[in-house]
Design an enzyme around this catalytic site. Structure first.
Site, PDB file in Angstrom:
ATOM      1  CG  HIS A 128      -8.916  -7.319   0.482  1.00 20.98           C
ATOM      2  ND1 HIS A 128      -9.223  -6.982  -0.614  1.00 20.98           N
ATOM      3  CD2 HIS A 128      -7.711  -6.335   0.812  1.00 20.98           C
ATOM      4  CE1 HIS A 128      -8.396  -5.776  -1.088  1.00 20.98           C
ATOM      5  NE2 HIS A 128      -7.559  -5.608  -0.105  1.00 20.98           N
ATOM      6  CG  ASP A 178      -7.780  -0.538   3.359  1.00 16.10           C
ATOM      7  OD1 ASP A 178      -6.718  -0.718   3.581  1.00 16.10           O
ATOM      8  OD2 ASP A 178      -8.519  -1.115   2.391  1.00 16.10           O
ATOM      9  CG  HIS A 221      -8.934   0.893  -0.703  1.00 16.07           C
ATOM     10  ND1 HIS A 221      -8.780   1.165  -2.019  1.00 16.07           N
ATOM     11  CD2 HIS A 221      -8.095  -0.158  -0.116  1.00 16.07           C
ATOM     12  CE1 HIS A 221      -7.774   0.703  -2.526  1.00 16.07           C
ATOM     13  NE2 HIS A 221      -6.969  -0.133  -1.461  1.00 16.07           N
ATOM     14  CD  GLU A 260      -3.073  -0.416   3.690  1.00 14.48           C
ATOM     15  OE1 GLU A 260      -2.415   0.273   2.874  1.00 14.48           O
ATOM     16  OE2 GLU A 260      -3.613  -1.445   3.477  1.00 14.48           O
ATOM     17  CD  GLN A 308      -2.085  -4.234   5.744  1.00 13.87           C
ATOM     18  OE1 GLN A 308      -1.365  -5.216   5.008  1.00 13.87           O
ATOM     19  NE2 GLN A 308      -3.265  -4.174   5.360  1.00 13.87           N
TER      20      GLN A 308
END
Length: 295
Positions: A48, A77, A90, A157, A193
């Protein structure tokens, strides 16, 4: 003399055949390993924001540490700068993890590159601090692909895609440019995602071979209806949901609907073991070291 030459040629031929066989076996092994990434029985460890428990999140250093610790994926991200460059970040504002302030979408890449994206980490985690983190930069997606190529798997993402026109097209263009969607690479080498169904559907229309994960933000642990799961299945291979909102019944319902389940964000081994026993297919974790035995 002729017999000796023939013997030497035979030896050379045998050596070549052995080398070729070893190469094929290695290549097959690699593909077998990666083909299992999307297997219904798989359990993935997704770094992550990189190894964000021990290095500044979303930096090349954080990604490299995660790779060194044998993660299955590095998670990125994706945000778009004012001048249309994709960067790994992020938050929609830079205040938390840099020495600057303001929105990513309102800053040019040149401004983003002036930011110190590491000193905050040294201040927050002095036990993990390193001099090399001072002044570390926010990386562009292209810099990440340049640094790591196809040596790792990417879990990307799309953030705020509704405010970043062309994000999906630019993302795919870079993936193609760096050969990360080649047919020779196993399916699942890149997963995308988003909380935005529209963003995922756009990607699905552009390339329906890329595995997609629909992120959900259900806050009350309510199991989606079979109809909702069916809608997800039209473009996604799985869902991503907070581990706090997904119990064994939730995971079982999603799996029955034919969806993989990836849960965020799990940093305790006992929690990971429980989720794995419930049938989850993977977890996002800040702390690869803490949960590494789940592999």
């Amino acid at each position: 003399m002729m017999v000796m030459i023939l013997k030497k040629l035979l030896i050379v031929l045998v050596v070549v055949m052995i080398c070729a066989a070893v190469y094929i076996l290695k290549d097959t092994s690699k593909n077998d390993q990666h083909s299992a990434l999307l297997d219904e029985n798989s359990f993935l460890l997704i770094a992550h924001r990189g190894a964000s428990a021990i290095a500044p999140e979303h930096t090349l250093a954080s990604y490299q540490m995660a790779i060194d610790m044998d993660e299955d994926f590095i998670e990125i991200d994706l945000q778009m700068t004012k001048d249309g460059v994709l960067v790994a970040f992020h938050d929609d504002i830079v205040d938390r993890t840099t020495d600057g302030s303001g929105k990513v979408a309102e800053m040019d890449l040149a401004d983003i590159k002036k930011l110190d994206a590491g000193s905050w980490f040294n201040a927050e985690k002095p036990d993990r601090a390193k001099d090399e983190y001072v002044g570390i930069q926010v990386p562009t997606l292209e810099e990440i692909f340049t640094a790591f190529g196809d040596s790792t798997n990417y879990y990307i993402e799309t953030k705020q895609p509704d405010k970043s026109e062309g994000m999906e097209e630019d993302l795919l263009e870079l993936l193609y440019q760096y050969g990360l969607l080649e047919e020779s690479l196993p399916k699942g080498h890149v997963i995308i995602q988003s909380f935005s169904a529209d963003s995922l559907k756009t990607i699905h229309e552009l390339d329906d071979d890329i595995p997609l994960i629909q992120l959900t933000d259900n806050l009350e642990q309510e199991i989606p209806s079979p109809e909702t799961f069916k809608l997800y299945r039209e473009y996604a291979v799985g869902i991503g949901v907070s581990h706090k909102n997904a119990d064994d019944a939730y995971i079982a319902a999603a799996r029955r609907a034919g969806l993989l389940v990836h849960l965020f964000t799990v940093d305790r081994l006992a929690e990971g073991e429980k989720l794995k026993s419930w049938g989850a297919n993977g977890i996002f974790t800040n702390d690869i070291e803490a949960v590494s035995s789940l592999k």
